[in-house]
Structures are given as structure tokens and as C-alpha cells.
Design a protein around this motif. Structure first.
Motif, PDB file in Angstrom:
ATOM      1  N   UNK A 152       0.859  -1.173   0.000  1.00 24.03           N
ATOM      2  CA  UNK A 152       0.000   0.000   0.000  1.00 24.03           C
ATOM      3  C   UNK A 152       0.901   1.231   0.000  1.00 24.03           C
ATOM      4  N   UNK A 153       0.796   2.058  -1.039  1.00 19.17           N
ATOM      5  CA  UNK A 153       1.693   3.204  -1.202  1.00 19.17           C
ATOM      6  C   UNK A 153       1.030   4.459  -0.654  1.00 19.17           C
ATOM      7  N   UNK A 154       1.777   5.186   0.194  1.00 14.27           N
ATOM      8  CA  UNK A 154       1.288   6.431   0.773  1.00 14.27           C
ATOM      9  C   UNK A 154       2.356   7.501   0.608  1.00 14.27           C
ATOM     10  N   UNK A 155       1.924   8.740   0.669  1.00 13.15           N
ATOM     11  CA  UNK A 155       2.851   9.869   0.703  1.00 13.15           C
ATOM     12  C   UNK A 155       3.251  10.073   2.163  1.00 13.15           C
ATOM     13  N   UNK A 156       4.496   9.717   2.493  1.00 14.87           N
ATOM     14  CA  UNK A 156       4.960   9.781   3.884  1.00 14.87           C
ATOM     15  C   UNK A 156       5.722  11.052   4.187  1.00 14.87           C
ATOM     16  N   UNK A 157       5.604  12.070   3.339  1.00 17.79           N
ATOM     17  CA  UNK A 157       6.332  13.316   3.575  1.00 17.79           C
ATOM     18  C   UNK A 157       5.956  13.928   4.921  1.00 17.79           C
ATOM     19  N   UNK A 158       4.658  13.974   5.212  1.00 13.95           N
ATOM     20  CA  UNK A 158       4.225  14.532   6.486  1.00 13.95           C
ATOM     21  C   UNK A 158       4.662  13.707   7.673  1.00 13.95           C
ATOM     22  N   UNK A 159       4.941  12.427   7.435  1.00 17.10           N
ATOM     23  CA  UNK A 159       5.437  11.576   8.515  1.00 17.10           C
ATOM     24  C   UNK A 159       6.880  11.918   8.859  1.00 17.10           C
ATOM     25  N   UNK A 160       7.719  12.111   7.852  1.00 16.19           N
ATOM     26  CA  UNK A 160       9.145  12.319   8.125  1.00 16.19           C
ATOM     27  C   UNK A 160       9.465  13.779   8.437  1.00 16.19           C
ATOM     28  N   UNK A 161       8.698  14.713   7.869  1.00 19.54           N
ATOM     29  CA  UNK A 161       8.943  16.134   8.147  1.00 19.54           C
ATOM     30  C   UNK A 161       8.075  16.530   9.336  1.00 19.54           C
TER      31      UNK A 161
END
Length: 792
Positions: free
Chosen positions: A109-118
């Protein structure tokens, strides 16, 4: 084996966002955060290589969204499905991030994890606020994921981000290190680490065994046994386990790198003794060394502004205590700190034997780095401090050592053996108790036998809170001391201090250093005895006790060590006026220090308030010059009220406060009052105050006329003590059993001073009277700032 998580290539917005392919839902893993780009401030601890606390996390699918859920790893419930469910539903979860599903491909399942790491996972903003640097917030405009630096593998994932915090930029610590203190940028790494599929067998924590106690509450035990589960952290060793390998950062320059490798490898002897000769080693990392790889045990070389600490940490499986990954941070500034001490003691420059003296200074530094490497790696192996080991036949590397300084027959200083080389007997106990293997399957009797044997050999164990800080009371445990009984060690250090101060010259500094630094070197020597003062003071109102379990007997039995565990070395213990003999077992309760030892220590400490002990010799005063242009005083210097130049009065005040801050600490005075109430032969609060006053306001002999500024030195000492006594009296937490004798002693002093033929003494009597009548009408001086003396 497929990677734990996928890092799909973002063809639409490459480098602008970080995509994450999730294969495993509802599977717990460890979530940690570290810094690969730090701030470089010893005060703030936001270093290169910093590793934050681990959290227990898992991904959950909720329709077309993915949640990252964090659970409190300190509440883990065992048992059947109903018991586990009750435990999970009894304590709050934390959803720390969620994101929409972009697509599903190749089973992920592909997600945009930008908000997770930033995100501020390490709570940097809160940390800066708590350390008085102002209010900072994460700036999303100048923060971004570092896709190229992110990594994934079968057991772990590293997600990197450049994170910037905006703030006022007015804090002294950030202004000292940041290019622009209004914009603090660090590189944060979010690590997701899988838990072992086959949990390692646990070894229960025992408070007397010297290991770290980690654990959790298991409420399935309610009504059956203690819900608090405590475990011994340790690496997996033995058949089928990979060796424990620590890689040393190649950034450590030679010859320091070789010293770190050598000291770290001291632990091999202990593993060999328990039958695991190939289970452990330390080596230099190769050209591809990655200090932030969560699958590498790294020894990272860290640079900081200011005097700072090194650190050893282990990441553990919260279910079993298995150490999955370890990281050690060695502060490079320790080289300069130790070198400065060696140069101040030996004053090597410009001497006929300069090369020989400099070689001794260099060996001092290398010896300290060997010990430091062994110490910090010991933490990463799962071991706590032992601040009582200077009373052992040979000290533990888990102690904080001070360089041992000898005096030669011709009155010179000898640094030929500043630190022990190799492990002490306690270190072998640590490894045997944590990593030893047992043939009969029931390890508890064998571990108990090992602990009894250690006690019989006199290997007492005292850790952090019982050895340092205002509440510490254990008489055998003071960090940074040279060993032996405290009065003798203090006398030796005072002799060393006297020799070094009278031999002070420009030769304590390299010839290319500005002369203002002479003042810093003089301060090192002036306060050289600080730790031995603390050790002697610990005898006054001091107690002894040990760690154990309520069901254990104090009587030692004949030990019987199991297969592969090894034996404890024994030998002569430190002798002295209150030394504990070898073979003594730990009984329940606390035992006060003998009365005669307390009185001896009190007399010795009070003598340090006499001008003869406080005055700096002409060799120092005639040599010091203020810092040159473009240089400034640091926290390592004494404060000054004399403008740009050295302030001898402040030097006296600081040296007096070394003693008074120890003896007049309210917790100590409380212990003194109770011990005296039980046994009048032990000193009481009145005895403590009277001893200090007898050496100052009450001294009957005259200050030697040839002592530089002798009368002014004694006068300063008198007033520093009086100011401190009145400051202590203002403490609202002071008990009546302490306050009453303290007030009575001050009343008596005021009565004596009022009839003195000396205006200054009558002024002191007036000050005391006004303070006792109306404390708010008197302005007391703040206690002097004492430059930091640790780490050494």
C-alpha cells in the motif's frame, strides 16, 4: 528476503515527497528518531548521532487511509486473547500520523509519507524551550524529506529529513553554535526497526547485578505476582547468534582511534572467561562506515562547543530486553579537557625535559580514551555505572575515574599510571551475570551464587542517584575520585595541588596559545581537590547500604558458580579509617558511618577554610593576564568583579564554596541531625557549624604574615561562609531539627562578634541580627559560580 517497507520511486514529484510502500499492517515495530546533523552544543545535547527514545508502533489500515499508531511500551499484557485485549484497550493509543492511500502495487500500500518524516519527532522545539533558548516551531517551508538518504532493508528502514526550526535566536547556547540562531536546521532520521520473529529468552533484572533495568507493567499478573516486569538488557549471544561488533568511526584520528579500539576490546576478556571468545569485538569502520545505520553498532565521533559528556545507548526489544542496536557517542572535546589537565599539572613547555613531559601528557589522554571507550561501550552492552568501585581491588570501567597523580621522592608529580588498563573484577561480574550461559536450565540459583561471591569479594555496587546529586548519601560512592579512603585521598590531592600551583608558569600552555588561557589552567589546579572534598564530606552524615530483594538473606553461602560463568577475582580492599572489610555481605537497611570517621572528615574539611589553604601562591598571581583581544573568558574561568583581570577574591569564594556547598546541603544536615539524635557521639548540626566557624571567624591563631594577601583571604572566607549559612537558613524546606541549631549557632556567633575589637566583626554581628529578626531586610550575595569540573 523482501524489504520491511518499500521506497517507491516518485516519478511525478521526484525529491519533493517521500513515498512509502507498506506491506505489514498491525505488526508492532520499534520507531526511533536520531540526528545525523546536530547543533554542536554541549549544553543542548542535540548532537550528531543523538538517538531518541524508542516507541512501539504499528501501521493500521482504516479504509482509504493509513494510520501510524504508537503504543505505550511500558504497558504490555501477556496471557490469552481476552487478557491481551483487556490490556490493549485499557491504555490510550496515540495516532501520530495518517495519510491517504495513493495506490496499491506489488502487494504494498503506497502512501505519501512526507508529512510523517517532516515532523518534530524528537521534540526539538520543546527541548529548546526547556533549555531556555526560546520558542521555536518547525518551518515547513524550509523542511523537506531527503529521499536519496533514505534506506530500506529486510529488518529496518531509515527515513531522512532536513528539518528547520524558526525562533527568536536569542538563547546563548544557540547563538554560540548556529550560523543563524533564528533558523536551526538539523537532519532527522526516522528509523523503523522490526522486532525479532523469535523473541530471545529473558533474563530478570536484579538491582545488585549492575545491569540496566528496563521493563513494563503486565496487568495479567494482578493478584498473582508483581505487575512490574524488570529485564536485563543484553545482546543475543551463543549458538546461532551473530557476534556483537562495534565499529569505530574512522573520523576518530590516530592515535586516538587505536586507543578507542583497544579500550573497547577490553570486554573480550570477560566474554572469553564465560566461554564466548568470539562473541564480541571492536574494530575500525571501513570506508563505507555509516554511523546512522540502525543495523550497525557504531562508535560515533562527535564535536561540540564546550565541555560535554559521552554516551552509550542500546535499543532494546521491550518484550525481552534484547539489545537490537547500540550507539556510542564519544565527545572529541574530551581530548582537550584531559590534555589541559596534564599540561597544567606538568607545565611541560620550555623545560629541559619537555619531550618526556609531553609524552606523559599524551599517554594521559590515550589512557583516558581507552577507559572512556570501555565505559561507554559498557553502557551499550547493558551495564550501569558503579561509583563505588574505587573501593574494589581494581576499579570498574563503569566508574567515573579521575587521573591518579603520584608524588615522586624529589617532590615532583608523576602521571605514569593515571588509569587502570583493562577490566576490573566487577566488570567480569557484569558480563557473567548478563551473558553467562547455564547448563541446567535454571539460571536463578547460579546467578544468585554469582552475586553472593561478588559480595564476599567486597565488590559493592552503587549507581547514579545514590552516588551524585544533592540527595546522595552513600559513603563509598562518589564520582571522579582517585580511590582509597576519602581523608587520605583528599590529603594526597591537596599535596598534588600545592606542588602544581607553586610550580605554575607559562609552561602550562603551548607556546602558540594566548596567555589569557593561563587563567583557565590555574582554575583547574585551584579546584583540583573538588571531588575529594565531596568524598570526604560524604562521610559526614553518611550511610552505607546495598541493593537487593526482600526475600534474600544477608548471610553469604558457599558460592557455586555454574558452567561457563567464570569466577570473581578477589584481593585487598582499600584500607582507611572507615573501610569496609572484604567479605562483608549486604544486610538490609542503612548503616551510618562511624562517629570517629565523621569527626575526622569534618575537621579535615573545616581546615580548608583557613587562609593558608585558600591563598593562591605568587607563582600564579604574578603570571596571570586577562584574555587577549578577540578572546574571552568561558565557563571554565572563574568569574571576576575586577574588570578585565583575574579576581583573587572570587578564587577564595569559589574554594570556600566547594566545602560549604557539601557540608551545608540541607539533605546532609537532615541526616546529621537524625544520626546525632540517635547517637550523640556522631556530629550534629551544631558540630558542623562550629567546626566551620572555628576555622574562620573563630580562629585564634594569626594568618601568617608572609602569605600573599593573607588577611584579606581569611576575611573573604569568613564572609563567604557567613553568607552561605544565612542562605541555608532561608531554605523554606529546612526542618526544625536543622533550623533550630543553625539559628542558635548564629545567635552565639553574633554575641561573640558584637564585643570584638573589630568593626568588620561588629558589622557581621549586625548582619546576623537583622537577618534573624527580619530576613527580608537583608540582601545576601548569590553563591559563587564554580566552573564545571566534569566530565574529566
Amino acid at each position: 528476503m523482501p524489504d520491511f517497507l518499500d521506497l517507491p520511486t516518485d516519478t511525478e514529484r521526484p525529491g519533493d515527497r517521500l513515498l512509502l510502500g507498506i506491506r505489514h499492517f498491525d505488526e508492532p515495530f520499534l520507531l526511533t528518531v536520531s540526528l545525523s546533523q546536530g547543533l554542536g552544543s554541549s549544553e543542548l545535547w542535540l548532537d550528531r548521532g543523538r538517538a531518541g527514545k524508542a516507541r512501539l508502533a504499528e501501521f493500521r489500515r482504516a479504509g482509504d487511509r493509513v494510520l501510524l499508531v504508537v503504543r505505550n511500551k511500558h504497558f504490555l499484557t501477556s496471557g490469552d486473547a481476552a487478557a491481551v485485549r483487556a490490556g490493549r484497550e485499557s491504555f490510550a493509543l496515540s495516532v501520530v500520523w495518517s495519510g491517504p492511500v495513493l495506490l496499491e502495487e506489488h502487494g504494498a500500500v503506497v502512501v505519501d509519507a512526507t508529512g510523517l518524516v517532516v515532523a518534530d519527532h524528537d521534540q526539538v522545539a520543546e527541548h529548546l524551550h526547556e533549555h531556555g533558548q526560546g520558542d521555536y516551531t518547525l518551518d515547513e517551508r524550509t523542511s523537506l524529506p531527503l529521499v536519496a538518504d533514505s534506506r530500506t532493508g529486510p529488518e529496518s528502514v531509515r527515513l531522512s529529513a532536513l528539518v528547520t526550526f524558526r525562533g527568536p535566536g536569542r538563547g546563548a547556547a544557540v547563538r554560540a553554535v548556529a550560523a543563524d540562531p533564528r533558523a536551526l536546521t538539523v537532519v532527522q532520521q526516522l528509523n523503523l526497526i522490526r522486532l525479532p520473529a523469535s523473541p530471545m529468552p529473558v533474563r530478570r533484572f536484579h538491582p545488585a547485578a549492575g545491569g540496566y533495568g528496563i521493563g513494563y507493567a503486565d496487568h495479567a499478573h494482578v493478584g498473582v505476582r508483581d505487575t512490574q516486569v524488570k529485564l536485563q538488557p543484553r545482546f543475543r549471544v551463543g549458538p546461532g547468534a551473530a557476534p556483537i561488533v562495534f565499529q569505530v568511526d574512522p573520523a576518530v584520528p590516530e592515535p586516538f582511534r587505536s586507543a578507542v579500539v583497544e579500550g573497547g576490546n577490553w570486554w573480550r576478556e570477560a566474554f572469553t572467561r564465560i566461554g564466548l571468545p568470539d562473541a564480541y569485538r571492536v574494530e575500525t569502520g571501513g570506508a563505507d562506515f555509516d554511523p546512522y545505520d540502525p543495523e550497525v553498532n557504531g562508535v560515533v565521533w562527535v564535536h561540540r562547543a564546550g565541555r560535554g559528556w559521552s554516551l552509550g545507548q542500546g535499543l532494546t526489544d521491550p518484550r525481552t530486553g534484547e539489545i537490537l542496536h547500540a550507539r556510542v557517542r564519544l565527545g572529541s572535546q574530551r581530548v582537550e579537557q584531559v590534555r589541559a589537565l596534564g599540561e597544567a599539572l606538568l607545565a611541560p613547555y620550555g623545560r629541559p625535559d619537555e619531550a618526556e613531559r609531553l609524552a606523559a601528557v599524551e599517554e594521559l589522554v590515550l589512557a583516558r580514551l581507552r577507559q572512556l571507550a570501555a565505559h561507554e561501550i559498557g553502557h551499550a552492552l547493558g551495564f550501569m555505572h558503579n561509583f563505588a568501585s574505587t573501593r574494589h581491588p581494581r576499579p570498574s570501567v563503569m566508574d567515573y575515574p579521575h587521573a591518579r597523580i603520584g608524588v615522586t621522592e624529589d617532590g615532583g608529580l608523576d602521571l605514569s599510571a593515571p588509569y587502570e588498563r583493562g577490566l576490573g573484577p566487577w566488570d567480569h561480574v557484569l558480563v557473567a551475570h548478563a551473558y553467562g550461559r547455564f547448563t541446567d536450565g535454571d539460571e536463578e540459583p547460579e546467578l544468585a551464587a554469582l552475586r553472593r561471591e561478588a559480595a564476599e569479594a567486597g565488590l559493592i555496587h552503587v549507581a547514579d542517584a545514590d552516588a551524585s546529586g544533592p540527595g546522595a548519601a552513600h559513603a563509598d560512592a562518589v564520582p571522579w575520585v582517585t580511590g582509597g579512603d576519602a581523608p587520605t585521598a583528599l590529603a594526597t590531592m591537596l599535596r598534588v595541588r600545592d606542588i602544581a600551583l607553586h610550580g605554575f608558569s607559562r609552561g602550562v600552555l603551548p607556546p602558540d596559545r594566548q596567555t589569557g588561557e593561563l587563567e583557565e589552567r590555574a582554575t583547574l589546579l585551584h579546584l583540583l581537590h573538588r571531588h575529594e572534598v565531596a568524598a570526604a564530606a560524604r562521610l559526614v552524615g553518611g550511610v552505607r547500604y546495598g541493593y537487593g530483594l526482600a526475600g534474600e538473606s544477608g548471610a553469604a553461602e558457599e558460592p557455586g558458580i555454574g558452567s561457563g560463568v567464570g569466577t570473581v577475582e578477589s584481593g585487598e580492599r582499600g584500607a582507611g579509617p572507615d573501610a569496609r572489610p572484604g567479605g562483608e555481605t549486604i544486610e538490609p537497611g542503612t548503616r551510618p558511618v562511624r562517629a570517629d570517621a565523621q569527626h575526622e572528615a569534618l575537621t579535615q574539611l573545616a581546615d580548608l577554610l583557613r587562609a593558608e589553604r585558600l591563598a593562591l601562591p605568587d607563582a600564579v598571581l604574578s603570571t596571570l593576564t586577562p584574555p587577549a583581544i578577540r578572546y574571552t573568558r568561558t565557563e571554565q574561568y572563574l568569574d571576576t568583579d575586577a574588570g578585565q583581570v583575574f579576581d583573587p577574591f572570587e578564587a577564595v569564594r569559589a574554594a570556600v564554596t566547594l566545602v560549604t556547598e557539601q557540608l551545608l546541603e540541607p539533605a546532609r544536615l537532615t541526616r546529621v541531625a537524625w544520626q546525632h539524635a540517635v547517637d550523640p557521639d556522631r556530629p550534629g548540626v551544631t558540630d558542623v557549624v562550629d567546626a566551620l566557624l572555628a576555622a574562620t571567624w573563630g580562629r585564634v591563631d594569626k594568618v601568617p604574615p608572609d602569605l600573599p594577601g593573607g588577611a584579606a583571604v581569611q576575611h573573604t572566607a569568613d564572609w563567604t561562609l557567613l553568607n552561605h549559612l544565612l542562605t541555608v537558613l532561608d531554605d523554606d524546606a529546612l526542618r526544625a531539627s536543622v533550623r533550630d541549631p543553625l539559628r542558635a549557632a548564629l545567635h552565639h556567633l553574633a554575641a561573640e562578634l558584637r564585643v570584638a575589637d573589630d568593626e568588620r566583626r561588629r558589622a557581621a554581628a549586625d548582619l546576623i541580627g537583622r537577618h534573624l529578626t527580619d530576613p527580608g531586610s537583608v540582601r545576601l550575595d548569590p553563591l559563587p559560580r564554580i566552573p564545571p569540573g566534569a566530565p574529566n
